[in-house]
Design an enzyme around this catalytic site. Sequence first.
Site, mmCIF file in Angstrom:
data_model
loop_
_atom_site.group_PDB
_atom_site.id
_atom_site.type_symbol
_atom_site.label_atom_id
_atom_site.label_comp_id
_atom_site.label_asym_id
_atom_site.label_seq_id
_atom_site.Cartn_x
_atom_site.Cartn_y
_atom_site.Cartn_z
ATOM 1 N N GLY B 217 0.927 -0.915 0.168
ATOM 2 C CA GLY B 217 0.216 0.287 0.198
ATOM 3 C C GLY B 217 0.905 1.057 0.126
ATOM 4 N N SER B 218 0.269 2.380 0.764
ATOM 5 C CA SER B 218 1.320 3.174 0.269
ATOM 6 C C SER B 218 1.849 3.948 1.209
ATOM 7 C CB SER B 218 -0.130 4.904 1.108
ATOM 8 O OG SER B 218 -1.231 4.786 0.597
ATOM 9 N N VAL B 219 2.922 2.971 2.281
ATOM 10 C CA VAL B 219 4.305 2.838 2.355
ATOM 11 C C VAL B 219 4.982 2.532 1.099
ATOM 12 C CG1 VAL B 219 3.817 2.407 4.744
ATOM 13 C CG2 VAL B 219 4.277 0.191 3.519
ATOM 14 N N PHE B 220 5.222 2.446 0.351
ATOM 15 C CA PHE B 220 5.880 2.088 -1.023
ATOM 16 C C PHE B 220 5.984 3.041 -1.989
ATOM 17 C CE2 PHE B 220 6.672 1.102 -5.762
ATOM 18 C CZ PHE B 220 7.353 0.200 -5.382
ATOM 19 N N LYS B 221 4.671 4.802 -1.724
ATOM 20 C CA LYS B 221 5.095 5.550 -2.128
ATOM 21 C C LYS B 221 6.164 6.626 -1.772
ATOM 22 C CE LYS B 221 0.195 6.143 -1.758
ATOM 23 N NZ LYS B 221 -0.659 7.308 -1.181
#
Lengths: 442, 484
Positions: B217-221
Site C-alpha cells: 500500500g501507501s508505504v511504497f510511495k
Amino acid sequence: MAVVTAVETRPRRNVELVLLIVSLGIAIGAYVLVGIAAEGRVQANWMWVGGGLAVLVLGVHAVLRVVAPYADPVILPITTAINGLGLVVIHRLDLAEETSLATRQLLWTAIGVGAAVAVLVLVRDHRILARYTWTAAVLGFALLLLPLLPFIGRNIRGARIWIGLGPLSFQPGEIAKILLALFFAGYLVTARDSLALVGRRFLGLQLPRARDLGPILVAWALSLGVLVFERDLGTSLLFFGLFVAVLYVATERTSWIVIGMSLFVAGAVLAWRIFSHVQRRVDIWLHPFEPGTFENAFQVVQGLYGMASGGLLGTGLGEGRPDIIPFAESDFIFTAIGEELGLTGIFALLLLYLILVERGLRTAIGARDGFGKLLAAGLSFTIALQCFVVAGGVTRVIPLTGLVMPFLAYGGSSLLSNWIVVAILLRISDAARRPAPAEVTG
Amino acid sequence: MNAPLRRLAVVVALLFASLLLSATYVQFVSAPELNARTDNRRTQFKEFGRDRGPILVDGRPIAQSVEVDDPYTYQRKYTSAQMYSAVTGFYSIVYKPTGMEGATNDLLNGTADQLFYRRLSDLFTGREPQGASVELTIDPKVQKAAWDALGNQKGAVVALDPKTGAILAMVSKPGYDPNALAGHDVAKVTKAWNGLLDDPDRPLDNRAIAGRLYPPGSVFKIVTAAAALEGGYTPDTLVDGPASLDLPQTSASLPNDFAGACGPNNKVSLLDALRISCNTAFGSIGLEIGDDAIRAQAEKFGFGKALDVPLTVTPSTFPADPNPPQTAQSAIGQFDVRVSPLQIAMVSAGVANGGVVMRPQLVKDVLSANGVDVIQRPQPERFSDAVSGQVAADLTRMMVAVVDDGTGKRAQIPGVRVAGKTGTAQQGEGRPPNAWFTAFAPADDPKVAIAVVVEDGGALGDAASGGRVAAPIAKQVIEAVLNR
C-alpha cells in the site's frame, strides 16, 4: 575307520580351572562395568549374579574332575565366557529397558548347568545313547512338529516354532536338534556302508542308488515342512544342514553334499516363489533400505546402524543404544555386542565360537567309535550353523531367521539344550582323550 | 571318518570367515555411510547429545540446552518463548531446526569450521565438545515493546539501527511455543506441530521476513517518491492530484482514499502528496516516470535480492512488466507489489542513513563455549546506495511532514522529530485492509528505523488505517529505543 592312538594322556583339569577363572573374571568384570557406565555405580546384585555363575560353572568343573577327568579343558571355559557375556549384555539391556531378564537368564543357566551335570553323571559312556537311536528319532520329529499342533503351538513374530503352556513358552526345536543329532549318528553309523559304497560313478561323483535316496528325501521333506509350516528358515536350515553334514562324515561321499545342497536350494527357491512370508524375508535381506521394505526391515536396519555406530572399538559397555533394536536381548544380541564392544568384540566372540566348534570337531576326530564321532560332529556343527545363521542373518550374509546365538542370547530353551550339547561333547571328549585301554581297537 | 571331519572343520572355518568379513563390512567399510543416513536415530542421539550453545539476547539466554536424564542428554529450553519464537525458531528431534536454531546450527552444535581448532583441542584434552553461543542484536526492551504494542493483533514489527543494520526487534504474531516442538516425545511433538500447521493464523510463519509477502500500500510511495526525486523532481514539484485518476487503456480509475482532490486545481506538491498520501498524485507520477524507474529504485532498496540475516529473507517483488494502469497501481503499492516488513524497514533505514542501506544483521557476536573468545563478530556492512544524500534529506523532510501534519500524526513523540509513512493496503473485497506504518527517529540523528504491519485491520477491522492502527505501535517501539 582309522585307528586313533591317544595323543594326550593328561587330564588338564587345572588348565580348565585357570581358564575358567579368566572367563569368570571377564564376565564379572564386564558386569560391573555395565553398571558403572549405565548408572554411574556398581550394581548391587553383581556379587549374586557373578557368584551364581561362578558357583555353577565351578560346580561343573568339580563334577568333571570326578566323572570325566579327561574331558576337553577348553570347552567349559569358552561356554562360560559366552554365557557370562550374554548375561552381561542382557543385564545391560535390562538397565536401559527396566526389565529383569538377566535374573531369568541366570535361572535358565542354572537349569541348563543342572541338566549338563545330570547328563555327565548319568551317561558315563556316550555309546549307551546309541541304544536310543529310534526313540530319539520319534521324539525328535515329534518335538519338531509340536508347534504345529493347535492350542499349544504358538506363533511368535511370524515363526511357529514355539509351544506354550500357560505363561511358559518353549522352543521344542532346540531339544529336537539334540535328539535328531543322536538319531542321525545312530542311524548313519549303521547305514553308512550301503549309502557310501553302492552306486554308480557319474562326473566323478559316486551317485547313490535310488532306494538309498530315501532317508535324505525324508529329511529334505521334513525341513521343507518346517520352512513352510513353521515359517522358520533357520530351524529348517539347521536341521537339514545337520543331516547333510553327518551324512557326509559317515559316508565320506561328496556326492551327498552336492545332492543335499541342490535339494535345499531347489526347495528354498520353490518356497520363495510360492510363499509371501519367504519373499518378505528375502526382500528385507536384499533391500533393507528401500521404501517398500523399510518398515518390515526396521529390526535389521537398526541392527546394522547399531553395529555401524560401534565401529572398530565399540562405544563401550553401557555407552551405546542397543535398546533401540527390537528384541536386542534375543535375536539381535549379536548387534548389541557389535555396537558396544565393536568389531574387536565381534571378532573375539566369533573366534570363541569357532574354537568351541573346532574343539568339538577335534573331539569327533579323537573319538574311538563311529557313533561318538558322528554325534560329536553333528552337535558341534549345529553350534557352528546356528552362529552362521544368526550372525549371517543380522549382517546380511543370508536372510534373517528365527535362531539365536548359542549361550549368548536370552532364551531358556536354547540355554538348556546347548548346555546339554556341551555335556555330551565333554562326555565324548573324555572318552576320546582318556588313555587308551591296553588293547586298542579301532 | 576323519578325513571328512577335517574337511568339515575347514567348512566351519570358512563359515566363520564369512562372518568375520560381513561384520567387518558392516562395522568398518559401510559404517560411515550407515552412520550418515538421516533415518539413523543413533546419529540423532549423537547430534542431540551435544552440549548445544545458547542463543543470547543482551547476555541472557532465550534458548539453551539443559541436561536431562533421557537418551538425548540435553533438552532445549526457550524463555520468553512466544515473544522470540520468530527469531529462535525451534530445535526438534523430529523436524529440521528453524529460525536461528537452523541458520546458525553448525555454530550452536559446535561443528562449524570456525570451531575447528577448539574441537581439535577438545579431542586432546578429553573435554566434552560444546557448541558456541550466539549473541543477537535484539534489544530485549525494544522486542518487548513491539510484542506488547501489537497486542493480540496479527502482524509483524521489525526495528533496525539504520546506521549499522542491527536488528533491534523482530516480532511476528501470533507466535508459538518452541518448547512444545523441542520435546523428546515424538508423538507429542508431532501433535503440536500439526496443530500449528493447521492453525489458520499460521503461527509458524515469520511474518517479519518470510511469511507470505504483503501488498505494501501507501508505504511504497516512499520508493516511488525516491524514484521521482532521483529523476529530477523536488518536494515542491507540483503533480496532478485529482479526486480520481483516469487510467489509460481501461475504463477503470484510481481514486483517493479520501473523497476529493489532493489540492487546489487538482494540483499538489510532491511533499503534500506524501503527507496526505495522495493516490492520484503517485499514480500519475508512476505513469510519468514509468515502471522501470520505480523498479530500479525498489531494487536499490533491496527488492528482488536474496538476503540472509542470517535468517533467510524472502525477496520482495515489484511486477516485472506492468501495463500503464498496473504501473499506476504499483506506484501506490497495490497490484502485484509484495513486500516483507523487513524490506520496508530497510527503505526507511536507507532514507534515515543518508541514502545508504546497511545490511540487516541479527548476530551481534559468536562466542566460544567458555564465553570469552570471540569467534565471529559481524561488522556493519553497506548493503546498497539507494538514493543520494540530497534525495534522502528531501525524503526525510517529507516523511517528517507526514507525522507532523499528515496521516501519521499518531506517531508523534513530544520533543522528537519522527519521520514516517502510513499505508492502508487493500486486500480485495470483503477483507479489511492491512495497516502499515514505517518510520525512523529522531529525524536528524536516526537511532531506529521501523516497519509495522497489522493484518486485516487489527482491532479496528474495516475502519483501520495505517495511521490509526500501525502508527501508535511504531511510536511505542521508537520510544522504547529512545528511552533505553
